[in-house]
Design a protein around this motif. Structure first.
Motif, PDB file in Angstrom:
ATOM      1  N   HIS A 213     -12.938 -63.645 -80.907  1.00  0.00           N
ATOM      2  CA  HIS A 213     -13.141 -65.050 -81.267  1.00  0.00           C
ATOM      3  C   HIS A 213     -14.613 -65.456 -81.252  1.00  0.00           C
ATOM      4  O   HIS A 213     -14.955 -66.572 -81.673  1.00  0.00           O
ATOM      5  N   LEU A 214     -15.486 -64.573 -80.789  1.00  0.00           N
ATOM      6  CA  LEU A 214     -16.910 -64.887 -80.685  1.00  0.00           C
ATOM      7  C   LEU A 214     -17.717 -64.384 -81.875  1.00  0.00           C
ATOM      8  O   LEU A 214     -18.927 -64.638 -81.946  1.00  0.00           O
ATOM      9  N   VAL A 215     -17.082 -63.700 -82.800  1.00  0.00           N
ATOM     10  CA  VAL A 215     -17.787 -62.978 -83.860  1.00  0.00           C
ATOM     11  C   VAL A 215     -18.871 -63.807 -84.532  1.00  0.00           C
ATOM     12  O   VAL A 215     -20.010 -63.347 -84.697  1.00  0.00           O
ATOM     13  N   ASP A 216     -18.566 -65.027 -84.934  1.00  0.00           N
ATOM     14  CA  ASP A 216     -19.505 -65.829 -85.719  1.00  0.00           C
ATOM     15  C   ASP A 216     -20.241 -66.877 -84.899  1.00  0.00           C
ATOM     16  O   ASP A 216     -21.030 -67.651 -85.440  1.00  0.00           O
ATOM     17  N   ARG A 217     -20.015 -66.895 -83.581  1.00  0.00           N
ATOM     18  CA  ARG A 217     -20.661 -67.905 -82.753  1.00  0.00           C
ATOM     19  C   ARG A 217     -22.049 -67.446 -82.328  1.00  0.00           C
ATOM     20  O   ARG A 217     -22.260 -66.284 -81.992  1.00  0.00           O
ATOM     21  N   GLY A 218     -22.995 -68.378 -82.313  1.00  0.00           N
ATOM     22  CA  GLY A 218     -24.344 -68.046 -81.861  1.00  0.00           C
ATOM     23  C   GLY A 218     -24.372 -67.777 -80.375  1.00  0.00           C
ATOM     24  O   GLY A 218     -23.715 -68.478 -79.590  1.00  0.00           O
ATOM     25  N   VAL A 219     -25.131 -66.772 -79.957  1.00  0.00           N
ATOM     26  CA  VAL A 219     -25.119 -66.365 -78.551  1.00  0.00           C
ATOM     27  C   VAL A 219     -25.736 -67.422 -77.632  1.00  0.00           C
ATOM     28  O   VAL A 219     -25.408 -67.484 -76.449  1.00  0.00           O
ATOM     29  N   ALA A 220     -26.616 -68.272 -78.170  1.00  0.00           N
ATOM     30  CA  ALA A 220     -27.214 -69.324 -77.340  1.00  0.00           C
ATOM     31  C   ALA A 220     -26.205 -70.405 -76.989  1.00  0.00           C
ATOM     32  O   ALA A 220     -26.442 -71.215 -76.085  1.00  0.00           O
ATOM     33  N   GLU A 221     -25.088 -70.437 -77.703  1.00  0.00           N
ATOM     34  CA  GLU A 221     -24.059 -71.446 -77.471  1.00  0.00           C
ATOM     35  C   GLU A 221     -22.964 -70.935 -76.547  1.00  0.00           C
ATOM     36  O   GLU A 221     -21.943 -71.608 -76.341  1.00  0.00           O
ATOM     37  N   MET A 222     -23.157 -69.768 -75.969  1.00  0.00           N
ATOM     38  CA  MET A 222     -22.117 -69.140 -75.158  1.00  0.00           C
ATOM     39  C   MET A 222     -22.384 -69.287 -73.672  1.00  0.00           C
ATOM     40  O   MET A 222     -23.519 -69.507 -73.244  1.00  0.00           O
ATOM     41  N   SER A 223     -21.331 -69.115 -72.895  1.00  0.00           N
ATOM     42  CA  SER A 223     -21.474 -69.035 -71.444  1.00  0.00           C
ATOM     43  C   SER A 223     -22.068 -67.671 -71.081  1.00  0.00           C
ATOM     44  O   SER A 223     -22.131 -66.752 -71.911  1.00  0.00           O
ATOM     45  N   GLY A 224     -22.488 -67.533 -69.823  1.00  0.00           N
ATOM     46  CA  GLY A 224     -23.030 -66.257 -69.376  1.00  0.00           C
ATOM     47  C   GLY A 224     -22.021 -65.137 -69.496  1.00  0.00           C
ATOM     48  O   GLY A 224     -22.356 -64.009 -69.879  1.00  0.00           O
ATOM     49  N   GLY A 225     -20.754 -65.428 -69.174  1.00  0.00           N
ATOM     50  CA  GLY A 225     -19.716 -64.412 -69.274  1.00  0.00           C
ATOM     51  C   GLY A 225     -19.477 -63.975 -70.710  1.00  0.00           C
ATOM     52  O   GLY A 225     -19.245 -62.792 -70.983  1.00  0.00           O
ATOM     53  N   GLU A 226     -19.540 -64.927 -71.644  1.00  0.00           N
ATOM     54  CA  GLU A 226     -19.352 -64.578 -73.054  1.00  0.00           C
ATOM     55  C   GLU A 226     -20.510 -63.723 -73.566  1.00  0.00           C
ATOM     56  O   GLU A 226     -20.298 -62.751 -74.297  1.00  0.00           O
ATOM     57  N   ARG A 227     -21.729 -64.079 -73.161  1.00  0.00           N
ATOM     58  CA  ARG A 227     -22.876 -63.249 -73.566  1.00  0.00           C
ATOM     59  C   ARG A 227     -22.752 -61.851 -72.984  1.00  0.00           C
ATOM     60  O   ARG A 227     -23.132 -60.860 -73.620  1.00  0.00           O
ATOM     61  N   ALA A 228     -22.225 -61.751 -71.760  1.00  0.00           N
ATOM     62  CA  ALA A 228     -22.035 -60.430 -71.150  1.00  0.00           C
ATOM     63  C   ALA A 228     -21.095 -59.577 -71.998  1.00  0.00           C
ATOM     64  O   ALA A 228     -21.315 -58.373 -72.175  1.00  0.00           O
ATOM     65  N   ARG A 229     -20.060 -60.177 -72.532  1.00  0.00           N
ATOM     66  CA  ARG A 229     -19.132 -59.432 -73.391  1.00  0.00           C
ATOM     67  C   ARG A 229     -19.833 -58.965 -74.672  1.00  0.00           C
ATOM     68  O   ARG A 229     -19.607 -57.844 -75.142  1.00  0.00           O
ATOM     69  N   VAL A 230     -20.657 -59.850 -75.236  1.00  0.00           N
ATOM     70  CA  VAL A 230     -21.371 -59.492 -76.469  1.00  0.00           C
ATOM     71  C   VAL A 230     -22.319 -58.318 -76.220  1.00  0.00           C
ATOM     72  O   VAL A 230     -22.400 -57.378 -77.021  1.00  0.00           O
ATOM     73  N   LEU A 231     -23.028 -58.362 -75.097  1.00  0.00           N
ATOM     74  CA  LEU A 231     -23.966 -57.274 -74.797  1.00  0.00           C
ATOM     75  C   LEU A 231     -23.225 -55.971 -74.492  1.00  0.00           C
ATOM     76  O   LEU A 231     -23.702 -54.889 -74.845  1.00  0.00           O
ATOM     77  N   LEU A 232     -22.068 -56.072 -73.850  1.00  0.00           N
ATOM     78  CA  LEU A 232     -21.269 -54.872 -73.645  1.00  0.00           C
ATOM     79  C   LEU A 232     -20.809 -54.321 -74.994  1.00  0.00           C
ATOM     80  O   LEU A 232     -20.843 -53.103 -75.219  1.00  0.00           O
ATOM     81  N   ALA A 233     -20.399 -55.204 -75.888  1.00  0.00           N
ATOM     82  CA  ALA A 233     -19.989 -54.757 -77.223  1.00  0.00           C
ATOM     83  C   ALA A 233     -21.147 -54.058 -77.931  1.00  0.00           C
ATOM     84  O   ALA A 233     -20.948 -53.062 -78.630  1.00  0.00           O
TER      85      ALA A 233
END
Length: 252
Positions: free
Chosen positions: A126-146
């Protein structure tokens, strides 16, 4: 055969303080090794030395048998995926573009397709098109793991990848790293949670004051003497229906 990740007699200083003091570590293919120890024990320094971000004063760190200092940044990126502890991302890019940075040697459409699969793997479709600056720390952690999972490098190093995440997210991250190891990668991950390290790792490396205090299967590495001398804990292993459980409390 030499292990893909090997470090021998590593010595390093940072800010005038010795952060590695004769450290030896090996990570075999198909193995997940958990690096544990108190704050300041040298865990992050050891990982940074493996990827060439911290120069050694002595000893050597090797990737697939080659001294990391002899490899170009491009060749290091082919051999090892690195997930740093810091979760800062400079630009407000969509998550899929950040994750695709983990596949710099693939054509754009193929890199994006792989990034989407990696995001789905970590529960971030669900985060595919969302900007990373608009995310929580946990969501950014998932993106960086990806981003780290998007690469097909045969080695993966993760520095405190579950810090600040809720318990379900912590287990998800470790399950994905465990999956990479089961698929043949050499995985080294630093953790503070000893119970999770014991649950997911093939081997636990305990660091203390820049040295390796123990390196063995979890129940051997985290034996009572090590728990007390390194962590200041009174602890023991308890057999439960779900397997061995580490029970520990602060030593009196």
């Amino acid at each position: 055969m030499i292990a893909p990740l090997t470090m021998w007699d590593a010595e390093a200083t940072l800010g005038g303080r010795k952060v590695l003091d004769g450290a030896d570590v090996q990570v075999e293919r198909g193995r997940l090794v958990a690096l544990v120890g108190p704050n300041g024990a040298g865990k992050s320094s050891l990982i940074k030395a493996f990827v060439g971000l911290l120069a050694l004063d002595g000893g050597v760190a090797r990737l697939n048998g080659d001294d990391v200092t002899t490899l170009s940044p491009r060749e290091r990126a082919r051999r090892v995926a690195y997930l740093p502890q810091e979760r800062r991302i400079a630009w407000n890019l969509p998550a899929v573009e950040v994750a695709a940075l983990g596949a710099p040697f693939l054509a754009g459409p193929e890199a994006l397709a792989r990034a989407k699969r990696a995001l789905a793997e970590v529960g971030g479709a669900h985060l595919v098109d969302r900007g990373v600056a608009e995310m929580s720390g946990g969501e950014r952690a998932r993106v960086l793991l990806a981003r780290a999972l998007t690469t097909d490098a045969p080695m993966l190093l993760a520095d405190e990848p579950i810090a600040g995440l809720d318990p379900d997210a912590q287990r998800l991250v470790l399950e994905r790293l465990r999956g990479r190891a089961d698929g043949g990668a050499a995985v080294l991950v630093s953790l503070h949670d000893l119970a999770l390290a014991a649950a997911f790792a093939d081997q636990v490396v305990v660091m203390h004051q820049g040295q390796v205090a123990a390196a063995a299967p979890p129940m051997e590495a985290l034996e009572p003497g090590v728990l007390r001398s390194v962590f200041g804990l009174d602890g023991r292993w308890v057999e439960t229906p779900d397997g061995p459980l580490l029970a520990a409390r602060r030593a009196q």
